[in-house]
Write a protein that holds these residues in place. Structure first.
Motif, PDB file in Angstrom:
ATOM      1  N   GLY A  68       0.803  -1.214   0.000  1.00  0.00           N
ATOM      2  CA  GLY A  68       0.000   0.000   0.000  1.00  0.00           C
ATOM      3  C   GLY A  68       0.833   1.259   0.000  1.00  0.00           C
ATOM      4  O   GLY A  68       1.921   1.317  -0.568  1.00  0.00           O
ATOM      5  N   ILE A  72       3.451   4.934   4.927  1.00  0.00           N
ATOM      6  CA  ILE A  72       2.914   5.861   5.926  1.00  0.00           C
ATOM      7  C   ILE A  72       3.852   7.050   6.155  1.00  0.00           C
ATOM      8  O   ILE A  72       3.401   8.152   6.489  1.00  0.00           O
ATOM      9  CB  ILE A  72       2.621   5.128   7.248  1.00  0.00           C
ATOM     10  CG1 ILE A  72       1.767   5.997   8.164  1.00  0.00           C
ATOM     11  CG2 ILE A  72       3.909   4.686   7.932  1.00  0.00           C
ATOM     12  CD1 ILE A  72       1.201   5.258   9.358  1.00  0.00           C
ATOM     13  N   VAL A  75      -4.277  11.759  -1.752  1.00  0.00           N
ATOM     14  CA  VAL A  75      -5.397  10.909  -2.141  1.00  0.00           C
ATOM     15  C   VAL A  75      -5.835  11.197  -3.576  1.00  0.00           C
ATOM     16  O   VAL A  75      -5.909  10.282  -4.409  1.00  0.00           O
ATOM     17  CB  VAL A  75      -6.590  11.082  -1.169  1.00  0.00           C
ATOM     18  CG1 VAL A  75      -7.779  10.251  -1.646  1.00  0.00           C
ATOM     19  CG2 VAL A  75      -6.191  10.658   0.240  1.00  0.00           C
ATOM     20  N   GLY A 106      -4.096  -2.761   1.106  1.00  0.00           N
ATOM     21  CA  GLY A 106      -4.479  -1.362   0.968  1.00  0.00           C
ATOM     22  C   GLY A 106      -4.304  -0.867  -0.452  1.00  0.00           C
ATOM     23  O   GLY A 106      -4.924  -1.373  -1.392  1.00  0.00           O
ATOM     24  N   GLY A 107      -3.441   0.131  -0.614  1.00  0.00           N
ATOM     25  CA  GLY A 107      -3.191   0.676  -1.943  1.00  0.00           C
ATOM     26  C   GLY A 107      -2.642  -0.347  -2.913  1.00  0.00           C
ATOM     27  O   GLY A 107      -2.814  -0.222  -4.127  1.00  0.00           O
ATOM     28  N   GLU A 159      -5.656  -1.935  -4.252  1.00  0.00           N
ATOM     29  CA  GLU A 159      -6.314  -0.976  -5.145  1.00  0.00           C
ATOM     30  C   GLU A 159      -5.584  -0.889  -6.481  1.00  0.00           C
ATOM     31  O   GLU A 159      -6.210  -0.746  -7.538  1.00  0.00           O
ATOM     32  CB  GLU A 159      -6.372   0.388  -4.461  1.00  0.00           C
ATOM     33  CG  GLU A 159      -7.334   0.409  -3.266  1.00  0.00           C
ATOM     34  CD  GLU A 159      -7.204   1.667  -2.429  1.00  0.00           C
ATOM     35  OE1 GLU A 159      -8.242   2.249  -2.059  1.00  0.00           O
ATOM     36  OE2 GLU A 159      -6.051   2.083  -2.138  1.00  0.00           O
ATOM     37  N   LEU A 202      -7.694  -4.698   3.149  1.00  0.00           N
ATOM     38  CA  LEU A 202      -7.917  -3.250   3.221  1.00  0.00           C
ATOM     39  C   LEU A 202      -7.813  -2.838   4.694  1.00  0.00           C
ATOM     40  O   LEU A 202      -8.826  -2.663   5.368  1.00  0.00           O
ATOM     41  CB  LEU A 202      -9.298  -2.881   2.663  1.00  0.00           C
ATOM     42  CG  LEU A 202      -9.517  -3.026   1.159  1.00  0.00           C
ATOM     43  CD1 LEU A 202     -10.987  -2.759   0.815  1.00  0.00           C
ATOM     44  CD2 LEU A 202      -8.614  -2.067   0.364  1.00  0.00           C
ATOM     45  N   GLU A 213      -6.818  -0.043   6.163  1.00  0.00           N
ATOM     46  CA  GLU A 213      -6.656   1.384   6.420  1.00  0.00           C
ATOM     47  C   GLU A 213      -7.216   1.833   7.764  1.00  0.00           C
ATOM     48  O   GLU A 213      -6.652   2.707   8.432  1.00  0.00           O
ATOM     49  CB  GLU A 213      -7.305   2.202   5.289  1.00  0.00           C
ATOM     50  CG  GLU A 213      -6.522   2.215   3.983  1.00  0.00           C
ATOM     51  CD  GLU A 213      -6.813   1.045   3.085  1.00  0.00           C
ATOM     52  OE1 GLU A 213      -6.380   1.068   1.925  1.00  0.00           O
ATOM     53  OE2 GLU A 213      -7.471   0.067   3.538  1.00  0.00           O
ATOM     54  N   ILE A 249      -7.394   5.779   8.760  1.00  0.00           N
ATOM     55  CA  ILE A 249      -7.784   6.384   7.490  1.00  0.00           C
ATOM     56  C   ILE A 249      -8.759   5.449   6.773  1.00  0.00           C
ATOM     57  O   ILE A 249      -9.158   4.415   7.316  1.00  0.00           O
ATOM     58  CB  ILE A 249      -6.559   6.689   6.592  1.00  0.00           C
ATOM     59  CG1 ILE A 249      -5.784   5.398   6.268  1.00  0.00           C
ATOM     60  CG2 ILE A 249      -5.637   7.707   7.265  1.00  0.00           C
ATOM     61  CD1 ILE A 249      -4.695   5.598   5.233  1.00  0.00           C
ATOM     62  N   PRO A 251      -9.834   3.733   2.667  1.00  0.00           N
ATOM     63  CA  PRO A 251      -9.299   3.519   1.319  1.00  0.00           C
ATOM     64  C   PRO A 251      -9.489   4.771   0.465  1.00  0.00           C
ATOM     65  O   PRO A 251     -10.556   5.391   0.494  1.00  0.00           O
ATOM     66  CB  PRO A 251     -10.127   2.341   0.792  1.00  0.00           C
ATOM     67  CG  PRO A 251     -10.560   1.617   2.024  1.00  0.00           C
ATOM     68  CD  PRO A 251     -10.805   2.692   3.047  1.00  0.00           C
ATOM     69  N   ALA A 287     -12.819  -3.889   4.719  1.00  0.00           N
ATOM     70  CA  ALA A 287     -12.650  -2.488   5.118  1.00  0.00           C
ATOM     71  C   ALA A 287     -13.148  -2.207   6.529  1.00  0.00           C
ATOM     72  O   ALA A 287     -12.582  -1.356   7.229  1.00  0.00           O
ATOM     73  CB  ALA A 287     -13.369  -1.573   4.121  1.00  0.00           C
TER      74      ALA A 287
END
Length: 255
Positions: free
Chosen positions: A63, A66, A82, A109-110, A113, A131, A133, A138, A140, A161
């Motif tokens: 992802g 951070i 974002v 996460g990312g 995605e 996921l 997040e 936070i 997604p 999520a």
């Protein structure tokens, strides 16, 4: 130093995330490099398929790094992280070339995605999708609550999520999110890419446009692109361009 590599071998392109010490977590520079790779791919009509993979044994992609976004102000986080990341992921998803994600290890996460942006996915038996997040406060932001919902059932996305549950390769395959489960995801992805290379690149392009328009992926632009392609092949268009250059009134043949 680049951490996103684009290797082109004949008609097959290989896009590699190369940040294994950080589980291929995406940084601002990596997002920029991904966009640069997309620009090259969009201008390379000889390429018939693109394989996306992550280097190292521990993760396809963990992802977003951070450290890249943790200190951003709310405004910068929303606007420059974002939205910018979402735009770049969209660009990859909307390539006219068929794309294959080789998920050899966890996509988190990312990373999940990004894999969702590919046209199809190959996944290793022990790899997982997540996921997480909410665990860092936070949500997604790069397609996990929109594009992913076109590819997975709503309850499954909520499981990941909201409840932090991971999706296994077998479950992902049963839901149609993964095309194949394979120990050697790169080799399998390459086999699929070679098969794709035997078909018409322009037919692939138009078919991808039609499918994306039908499901709402950049629908307005794709409808206009299809219209532009139709009119671009006409004698009327050729006459219009010629008459403009000759500074005369056009005589359209209607064909």
């Amino acid at each position: 130093m680049s951490a996103v590599h684009l290797d082109i071998d004949g008609v097959i392109a290989h896009l590699r995330l190369d940040n294994p010490s950080k589980l291929n977590a995406l940084t601002i520079d990596m997002l920029a490099q991904l966009e640069q790779a997309c620009a090259i791919l969009e201008r390379s009509p000889q390429i018939s398929a693109v394989i996306l993979s992550g280097d190292g044994d521990r993760a396809f992609c963990a992802g977003a790094d951070i450290k890249a976004w943790g200190a951003l102000s709310p405004t910068d986080f929303a606007r420059n992280w974002v939205r910018e990341g979402h735009r770049i992921f969209d660009r990859f998803a909307r390539l006219s070339i068929p794309t294959i994600a080789a998920i050899h290890a966890p996509a988190i996460g990312g990373g999940l995605e990004l894999a969702a942006c590919a046209d199809i996915r190959v996944m290793a038996p022990m790899a997982t999708l997540a996921l997480p997040e909410a665990q860092v406060g936070i949500v997604p932001g790069w397609g996990g609550t929109n594009r992913l919902l076109r590819l997975l059932p709503e309850p499954t996305v909520k499981e990941m999520a909201l409840f932090g549950r991971k999706l296994t390769a077998d479950k992902a395959w049963s839901l149609g999110f993964v095309a194949e489960i394979a120990e050697d995801t790169l080799a399998t992805a390459m086999h699929i890419a070679v098969q794709a290379a035997t078909a018409s690149p322009r037919a692939h392009e138009v078919a991808k446009y039609q499918i994306h328009a039908a499901v709402g992926e950049d629908r307005a632009a794709l409808i206009e692109a299809l219209g532009g392609g139709m009119i671009g092949a006409t004698r009327d268009r050729a006459e219009g361009v010629a008459s403009f250059k000759d500074k005369r009134k056009p005589e359209f043949p209607g064909s």
